[in-house]
Design a protein around this motif. Structure first.
Motif, PDB file in Angstrom:
ATOM      1  N   LEU A  22       5.675 -17.109 -25.433  1.00 37.63           N
ATOM      2  CA  LEU A  22       6.860 -16.768 -26.218  1.00 37.63           C
ATOM      3  C   LEU A  22       7.862 -17.906 -26.143  1.00 37.63           C
ATOM      4  O   LEU A  22       8.160 -18.421 -25.061  1.00 37.63           O
ATOM      5  N   LEU A  23       8.382 -18.289 -27.310  1.00 40.85           N
ATOM      6  CA  LEU A  23       9.402 -19.328 -27.411  1.00 40.85           C
ATOM      7  C   LEU A  23      10.648 -18.738 -28.048  1.00 40.85           C
ATOM      8  O   LEU A  23      10.601 -17.692 -28.694  1.00 40.85           O
ATOM      9  N   ARG A  24      11.751 -19.445 -27.889  1.00 42.35           N
ATOM     10  CA  ARG A  24      13.003 -19.027 -28.525  1.00 42.35           C
ATOM     11  C   ARG A  24      13.651 -20.241 -29.185  1.00 42.35           C
ATOM     12  O   ARG A  24      13.750 -21.314 -28.584  1.00 42.35           O
ATOM     13  N   ILE A  25      14.085 -20.066 -30.422  1.00 46.23           N
ATOM     14  CA  ILE A  25      14.891 -21.068 -31.100  1.00 46.23           C
ATOM     15  C   ILE A  25      16.229 -20.443 -31.452  1.00 46.23           C
ATOM     16  O   ILE A  25      16.361 -19.224 -31.582  1.00 46.23           O
ATOM     17  N   ASP A  26      17.235 -21.296 -31.613  1.00 44.89           N
ATOM     18  CA  ASP A  26      18.579 -20.789 -31.908  1.00 44.89           C
ATOM     19  C   ASP A  26      19.256 -21.754 -32.866  1.00 44.89           C
ATOM     20  O   ASP A  26      19.190 -22.974 -32.688  1.00 44.89           O
ATOM     21  N   ALA A  27      19.882 -21.228 -33.891  1.00 41.06           N
ATOM     22  CA  ALA A  27      20.626 -22.040 -34.859  1.00 41.06           C
ATOM     23  C   ALA A  27      21.920 -21.322 -35.204  1.00 41.06           C
ATOM     24  O   ALA A  27      22.092 -20.777 -36.295  1.00 41.06           O
ATOM     25  N   ASP A  28      22.823 -21.287 -34.212  1.00 42.32           N
ATOM     26  CA  ASP A  28      24.148 -20.672 -34.405  1.00 42.32           C
ATOM     27  C   ASP A  28      24.040 -19.236 -34.898  1.00 42.32           C
ATOM     28  O   ASP A  28      24.657 -18.842 -35.910  1.00 42.32           O
ATOM     29  N   SER A  29      23.239 -18.454 -34.192  1.00 39.96           N
ATOM     30  CA  SER A  29      23.086 -17.014 -34.470  1.00 39.96           C
ATOM     31  C   SER A  29      22.517 -16.722 -35.853  1.00 39.96           C
ATOM     32  O   SER A  29      22.699 -15.638 -36.403  1.00 39.96           O
ATOM     33  N   GLU A  30      21.821 -17.678 -36.417  1.00 38.06           N
ATOM     34  CA  GLU A  30      21.183 -17.474 -37.720  1.00 38.06           C
ATOM     35  C   GLU A  30      20.069 -16.422 -37.613  1.00 38.06           C
ATOM     36  O   GLU A  30      19.385 -16.323 -36.601  1.00 38.06           O
ATOM     37  N   LYS A  31      19.905 -15.643 -38.656  1.00 39.53           N
ATOM     38  CA  LYS A  31      18.818 -14.685 -38.737  1.00 39.53           C
ATOM     39  C   LYS A  31      17.634 -15.363 -39.437  1.00 39.53           C
ATOM     40  O   LYS A  31      17.753 -15.808 -40.583  1.00 39.53           O
ATOM     41  N   PHE A  32      16.511 -15.435 -38.736  1.00 41.25           N
ATOM     42  CA  PHE A  32      15.344 -16.137 -39.248  1.00 41.25           C
ATOM     43  C   PHE A  32      14.392 -15.169 -39.963  1.00 41.25           C
ATOM     44  O   PHE A  32      14.332 -13.978 -39.630  1.00 41.25           O
ATOM     45  N   PRO A  33      13.625 -15.677 -40.924  1.00 44.13           N
ATOM     46  CA  PRO A  33      12.564 -14.842 -41.520  1.00 44.13           C
ATOM     47  C   PRO A  33      11.515 -14.550 -40.454  1.00 44.13           C
ATOM     48  O   PRO A  33      11.203 -15.409 -39.627  1.00 44.13           O
ATOM     49  N   PHE A  34      10.953 -13.357 -40.468  1.00 47.13           N
ATOM     50  CA  PHE A  34       9.998 -12.987 -39.427  1.00 47.13           C
ATOM     51  C   PHE A  34       8.929 -12.077 -40.021  1.00 47.13           C
ATOM     52  O   PHE A  34       9.094 -11.516 -41.109  1.00 47.13           O
ATOM     53  N   LEU A  35       7.826 -11.927 -39.272  1.00 51.35           N
ATOM     54  CA  LEU A  35       6.747 -11.047 -39.682  1.00 51.35           C
ATOM     55  C   LEU A  35       6.736  -9.797 -38.825  1.00 51.35           C
ATOM     56  O   LEU A  35       6.892  -9.868 -37.607  1.00 51.35           O
ATOM     57  N   GLU A  36       6.559  -8.660 -39.478  1.00 56.75           N
ATOM     58  CA  GLU A  36       6.392  -7.405 -38.757  1.00 56.75           C
ATOM     59  C   GLU A  36       4.944  -7.280 -38.284  1.00 56.75           C
ATOM     60  O   GLU A  36       4.025  -7.816 -38.895  1.00 56.75           O
ATOM     61  N   MET A  37       4.769  -6.558 -37.187  1.00 60.54           N
ATOM     62  CA  MET A  37       3.435  -6.331 -36.647  1.00 60.54           C
ATOM     63  C   MET A  37       2.758  -5.164 -37.368  1.00 60.54           C
ATOM     64  O   MET A  37       3.403  -4.193 -37.746  1.00 60.54           O
ATOM     65  N   ARG A  38       1.465  -5.277 -37.495  1.00 55.96           N
ATOM     66  CA  ARG A  38       0.654  -4.160 -37.993  1.00 55.96           C
ATOM     67  C   ARG A  38      -0.316  -3.753 -36.884  1.00 55.96           C
ATOM     68  O   ARG A  38      -0.766  -4.591 -36.102  1.00 55.96           O
ATOM     69  N   ASP A  39      -0.609  -2.478 -36.798  1.00 52.80           N
ATOM     70  CA  ASP A  39      -1.574  -1.975 -35.820  1.00 52.80           C
ATOM     71  C   ASP A  39      -2.929  -2.621 -36.104  1.00 52.80           C
ATOM     72  O   ASP A  39      -3.544  -2.370 -37.147  1.00 52.80           O
ATOM     73  N   SER A  40      -3.397  -3.446 -35.180  1.00 53.93           N
ATOM     74  CA  SER A  40      -4.662  -4.153 -35.413  1.00 53.93           C
ATOM     75  C   SER A  40      -5.859  -3.208 -35.424  1.00 53.93           C
ATOM     76  O   SER A  40      -6.926  -3.578 -35.925  1.00 53.93           O
ATOM     77  N   ASP A  41      -5.695  -1.995 -34.897  1.00 53.94           N
ATOM     78  CA  ASP A  41      -6.793  -1.024 -34.965  1.00 53.94           C
ATOM     79  C   ASP A  41      -6.957  -0.443 -36.363  1.00 53.94           C
ATOM     80  O   ASP A  41      -7.950   0.238 -36.640  1.00 53.94           O
ATOM     81  N   SER A  42      -5.990  -0.704 -37.241  1.00 51.35           N
ATOM     82  CA  SER A  42      -6.058  -0.141 -38.591  1.00 51.35           C
ATOM     83  C   SER A  42      -6.859  -1.019 -39.553  1.00 51.35           C
ATOM     84  O   SER A  42      -7.155  -0.597 -40.674  1.00 51.35           O
ATOM     85  N   VAL A  43      -7.213  -2.253 -39.148  1.00 51.23           N
ATOM     86  CA  VAL A  43      -7.947  -3.128 -40.059  1.00 51.23           C
ATOM     87  C   VAL A  43      -9.443  -2.844 -39.953  1.00 51.23           C
ATOM     88  O   VAL A  43      -9.935  -2.362 -38.926  1.00 51.23           O
ATOM     89  N   GLU A  44     -10.152  -3.135 -41.032  1.00 55.98           N
ATOM     90  CA  GLU A  44     -11.585  -2.871 -41.101  1.00 55.98           C
ATOM     91  C   GLU A  44     -12.325  -4.110 -41.576  1.00 55.98           C
ATOM     92  O   GLU A  44     -11.756  -4.984 -42.244  1.00 55.98           O
TER      93      GLU A  44
END
Length: 458
Positions: free
Chosen positions: A136-158
């Protein structure tokens, strides 16, 4: 019936057949827009959350003068060599939390992250777990909100689901490849401790490590981790660490914790075709309980010897790798239903997961003296040690955890070996081993991967 009547009937039948085929056929495209089928909208939405990672590592080397004069003292001179490496990462929180592979940032003195908009930021390493090859890493740019990906339950893929792999292969700027899920619950020994992956044929190459494997709903289902290749390039066999492991790492890692796989307090054996026939199973799947440790979670839940564990939380357990993975996604003190086959009948028991205890204490020791085991580092085996070493089973005794380079012991022992006996006498613990080697060693009995061998010394 005359000739004209026959011809008329044939024409009418052909027309009816053609009309039927036309009714069933798909309509032909009328313009270019009808031909367009593109992942572009999905890529535009998810790619800003995938980043380049550049690391700098200073490797220290030892140098000597090439042509010394006789008798001239030559203390080693420290040399430095700067190594650069690259990889990928995925932003999983808007505050700049990034997941990548541990091998991407291992030993790095400096970590730089390049965003999709080409901005370059310094990253701080929060935590890493080499057993699961995640960091895990952390970046910071003056409290900017970064685009991110939501997690999906990996057991749901086929198998057969379409996926996109996004990363930075060979140092190229962001690259997207498409493919399908080739296999789930794939075992890829030696990659990490989980040994449980999503396999995809989407092209993954060096530099893709730590990048995103994304489903068509735009959610993260895996972190691209490794490829199978004899040339170093993609051959359509890539492995991604499932998002359920990543989710656990994120939940623990922000506080500096590590993934602790809960302990069941049982020893198990994979079901073979012969065992399946003996237990009346329709196919060889699951794990047979060989031993239940008194006072452990399995004992308290009512598991018994010869029970066949076939599911955990209704998720199938086919082998040791699937059990390790399922446990790694669960927290200590969680109560989970375990489905077992007992006497030909299906039984469900509720098992409360517990942390693996360090009992007995490990008593880490480096063996010394004029005897064959000098240079071997040993500890008392315990459930906690077994978890750290990625072992499914726990057996009391003494285990080798390291061997000094050049040590004589390295000729016949290696990390992971259990020292079973010395001079034909069973070894109970580290203290017992140290006592037995002081009187001279004529033989050492080693257990390695289920095989027991005795080495004789003269």
């Amino acid at each position: 019936m005359n000739r004209r009547t026959i011809l008329t009937a044939m024409v009418l039948m052909a027309g009816a057949l053609a009309a039927g085929q036309a009714a069933r056929a798909q309509p032909l495209p009328t313009d270019r827009s009808d031909l367009a089928y593109s992942y572009a909208p999905l890529v535009k939405r998810v790619s800003p959350a995938v980043v380049n990672i550049y690391t700098t590592t200073t490797a220290r080397a030892q140098r000597r003068l090439p042509f010394p004069f006789p008798g001239m003292p030559l203390p080693p001179q420290a040399g430095e060599r700067v190594q650069n490496s690259l990889g990928s990462g995925v932003i999983v929180r808007p505050d700049g939390l990034i997941v990548t592979n541990a091998h991407v940032v291992k030993g790095a003195d400096e970590i730089r992250v390049v965003l999709a908009d080409r901005r370059e930021l310094e990253a701080k390493l929060l935590t890493q777990d080499e057993r699961y090859d995640l960091a895990l890493l952390r970046i910071d740019a003056d409290s900017e909100k970064f685009p991110f990906l939501e997690m999906r339950d990996s057991d749901s893929v086929e198998v057969g689901d379409i996926v996109l792999a996004i990363g930075n292969p060979f140092g190229l700027n962001q690259t997207v490849t498409s493919g399908i899920i080739s296999a789930v619950a794939r075992s890829a020994g030696g990659v990490n401790d989980s040994n449980f992956f999503i396999q995809t044929d989407a092209a993954i190459n060096p530099g893709n490590s730590g990048g995103a494997l994304v489903s068509l709903d735009g959610r993260l289902i895996g972190i691209n981790t490794a490829i199978y290749s004899q040339t170093g390039g993609s051959v359509g066999i890539g492995f991604a660490t499932p998002s359920n492991i990543v989710t656990r790492m994120v939940s623990l890692g922000e506080s500096g914790g590590r993934i602790v796989r809960p302990w069941l307090g049982i020893n198990m054996q994979r079901v073979t075709p012969d065992l399946a026939a003996g237990f009346g199973l329709t196919r060889p799947a699951g794990l047979v309980v060989k031993e239940v440790h008194p006072g452990g979670p399995g004992y308290k839940a009512g598991l018994k010897r010869n029970d066949v564990i076939v599911a955990l939380r209704d998720l199938p357990i086919d082998d040791e790798a699937s059990l390790r993975f399922r446990l790694a996604t669960l927290s200590v003190d969680t109560v989970v239903p375990v489905k077992v086959i007992r006497g030909g009948k299906e039984v469900v028991v509720d098992l409360k997961l517990a942390a693996p205890p360090e009992d007995p204490p490990r008593d880490r020791s480096m063996l010394e003296g004029r005897q064959p085991l000098t240079g071997a580092g040993v500890v008392n085996m315990s459930p906690a040690v077994a978890d750290e070493l990625g072992l499914v089973e726990y057996r009391p005794g003494v285990i080798v955890i390291e061997v000094k380079p050049g040590a004589y012991a390295g000729r016949f022992v290696r990390p992971g070996d259990m020292i079973v006996a010395v001079n034909g006498q069973d070894v109970k613990n580290v203290a017992d081993l140290k006592k037995k080697i002081t009187g001279g060693v004529s033989s050492v009995t080693i257990s390695r991967e289920g095989m027991v061998n005795t080495v004789q010394f003269r």
